[in-house]
Scaffold this active site. Structure first.
Site, PDB file in Angstrom:
ATOM      1  CB  SER A 144      -0.896   0.016   1.238  1.00  0.00           C
ATOM      2  OG  SER A 144      -1.551   1.266   1.411  1.00  0.00           O
ATOM      3  CE1 TYR A 157      -3.916  -1.700   5.344  1.00  0.00           C
ATOM      4  CE2 TYR A 157      -3.104   0.511   4.872  1.00  0.00           C
ATOM      5  CZ  TYR A 157      -3.608  -0.705   4.438  1.00  0.00           C
ATOM      6  OH  TYR A 157      -3.792  -0.916   3.093  1.00  0.00           O
TER       7      TYR A 157
END
Length: 287
Positions: A144, A157
């Site tokens: 990501s 995250y």
């Protein structure tokens, strides 16, 4: 790797979003599709669509990527029934927005176990047989842009995705040093329309309810993704183009890379970290 027809693709997190799109892209190329997800229900419709798209075969397997033994069993099954895995998509991922000191131990373990250990389990289960076969193969790890650009309330995250960048690069180097015919790609998208923010998944994992700033961030991310998020099928096509070109870096949102030189300069100058949403997450045209 350029010849896909008749080869086998295993995709984790295939129940929706990028994973589902990757499975359908593999099907459209005439591959045997092994679609895995922790939830079985979404796989039923996927398998129907995969067969209609042209898959050589399509099977669904309920899989918790945290379960190393289950992954080994599945890899063995693919070897016996399909001749082995040619494309491995390590795509399963979860997110719970929360200030780091408010993230429960259970949530933090869940995030790291799924996002990081799940990839390690996949590599351990599948790469040895890829090496033994000696035929062209490829591993795609879904990271990501959040791993390159940390943001408030996404500490766990972002940390997990930053770890994946290091793991993917190391895997690439280890395979190159072994003269393996196995390519590696790191897929690092920005906003993509998916079920990543599904609260039912959070509750099923025992995550605490989102309140206050965490709830507001989730709602903002859901709304923003719905408004400007990339279609998962576009991400899947970019991933397959990278596989064909044997390209490591896959950035579906290249406009976000503009924030990285400034971050590097701040690091080299020893500046205290700061966050600017406009600079980090909005494309130049939207600033």
């Amino acid at each position: 790797m350029r010849d896909f027809a008749g080869k086998t693709a295993l995709i984790t997190g295939a129940g929706g979003g990028i994973g589902r799109a990757l499975a359908l892209a593999a099907a459209a190329r005439g591959m045997h599709v092994v679609a895995c997800d922790i939830h079985s229900a979404p796989l039923d419709s996927l398998l129907v669509d995969a067969r209609a798209a042209g898959a050589a075969s399509a099977i669904g397997r309920t899989l918790d990527v945290r379960d190393a033994e289950a992954f080994l069993t599945l890899a063995g099954e693919c070897g016996r029934e399909l001749g082995g895995i040619d494309l491995l998509f390590c795509n399963a991922g979860v997110i719970v927005p929360r200030r780091l000191w408010e993230q429960t131990a259970r949530e933090f373990d869940w995030l790291l176990d799924v996002n990081v250990k799940g990839v390690v389990n996949a590599v351990r289960a599948c790469v040895p047989s890829m090496l033994a076969r000696g035929t062209p193969a490829h591993v795609v790890i879904t990271g990501s842009m959040g791993g390159f650009i940390p943001s408030p309330l996404l500490g766990a995250y972002s940390a997990s995705k930053a770890a994946l960048h290091s793991l993917a690069e190391t895997l690439c180097l280890d395979l190159a040093a072994s003269d393996a015919k196995i390519g590696v790609s790191l897929l690092a998208p920005g906003a993509v329309r998916s079920n990543l923010f599904d609260l039912d998944r959070h509750r099923a994992a025992g995550a605490a309810p989102l309140e206050g700033a965490a709830a507001a961030v989730r709602e903002a991310m859901v709304a923003g993704t719905a408004r400007v998020g990339m279609d998962p099928s576009q991400v899947a096509e970019l991933a397959f183009a990278a596989i064909e070109a044997e390209r490591f870096w896959v950035f579906p949102h290249p406009e976000m890379l503009a924030a990285l030189p400034e971050r590097q300069t701040a690091l080299l100058e020893g500046r205290t970290p700061s966050f600017d949403f406009e600079k980090s997450f909005r494309p130049p045209a939207a600033r």
